[in-house]
Enzyme design. Sequence first.
Site, PDB file in Angstrom:
ATOM      1  N   HIS A 175       0.833  -1.216   0.000  1.00 15.77           N
ATOM      2  CA  HIS A 175       0.000   0.000   0.000  1.00 15.77           C
ATOM      3  C   HIS A 175       0.865   1.264   0.000  1.00 15.77           C
ATOM      4  O   HIS A 175       2.096   1.203   0.188  1.00 15.77           O
ATOM      5  CB  HIS A 175      -0.951   0.000   1.194  1.00 15.77           C
TER       6      HIS A 175
ATOM      7  N   CYS B  67       3.145  -4.880   6.715  1.00 17.29           N
ATOM      8  CA  CYS B  67       2.760  -4.489   5.359  1.00 17.29           C
ATOM      9  C   CYS B  67       3.948  -3.892   4.613  1.00 17.29           C
ATOM     10  O   CYS B  67       4.931  -3.443   5.210  1.00 17.29           O
ATOM     11  CB  CYS B  67       1.607  -3.482   5.406  1.00 17.29           C
TER      12      CYS B  67
END
Length: 250
Positions: free
Chosen positions: A210, A226
Amino acid sequence: MMKPLVLAAAMLGIISTAALADDRYASRPPVVLSPDLTAPWINQLGGGPVRPVVYQRPVVVQQRGLFQQRRAIIQRAPQPVPQTVSAVRPGIPVIRGRIEPQFLPQVVDYDTKEKAGTIVIDTNNRFLYLVMDGGKARRYGVGVGKPGFEWAGAHKITRKAEWPDWTPPSDMVSREAAKGHYLPARMDGGPENPLGARAMYLGSTLYRIHGTNAPWTIGSAVSSGCIRMRNEDVVDLYDRVNVGTRVIVM
């Protein structure tokens, strides 16, 4: 007869005394005042011609010079540096002031057995590679999991989202609350959202590739697992890959 003589003698004595006094002081120079009234000697007395004495005041001159230097230093004082994003958002860890050149997108030589279109993430060196034909790859700089949150594996992109909303996992909420940081139950997508401009979800895990609203962390290990990218880079990657793309994290 005697009285007039005595008076005359007295008068002659006074006249002669005055004359002697005039002769004595006529040989003295006049009083000369120094032009510098703050000099240690004011009256210049002595025989012969006397020239006025001008006294220097080095201490006063040095002080004036010091005042001028101070004034010059004040005039040359640097202007205050505008606050950075990290200064007004102290909760975000600061790793570097700017992104280093190697973490900017670039096409590089890349020897791999993976087919073109595969994403390979090198967490040790903080690079994401999008494999291309001809032994090349498009390389991006990324932020990865901090110590204790590292992981490796192979997944596929199962979902893509533009300006995704964010629902913090319960364990993250508890972990941050223990440190005095209280996370929202949910945050709408937008520039302030920590998931940034795009998100690509990996398998059935909670991990994503992301964007980020903290681009200065790219190239560092600061996430909860992440893979972070600059917003402009994640948009570029988002447009190049599809749901089903193979992602290898090592």
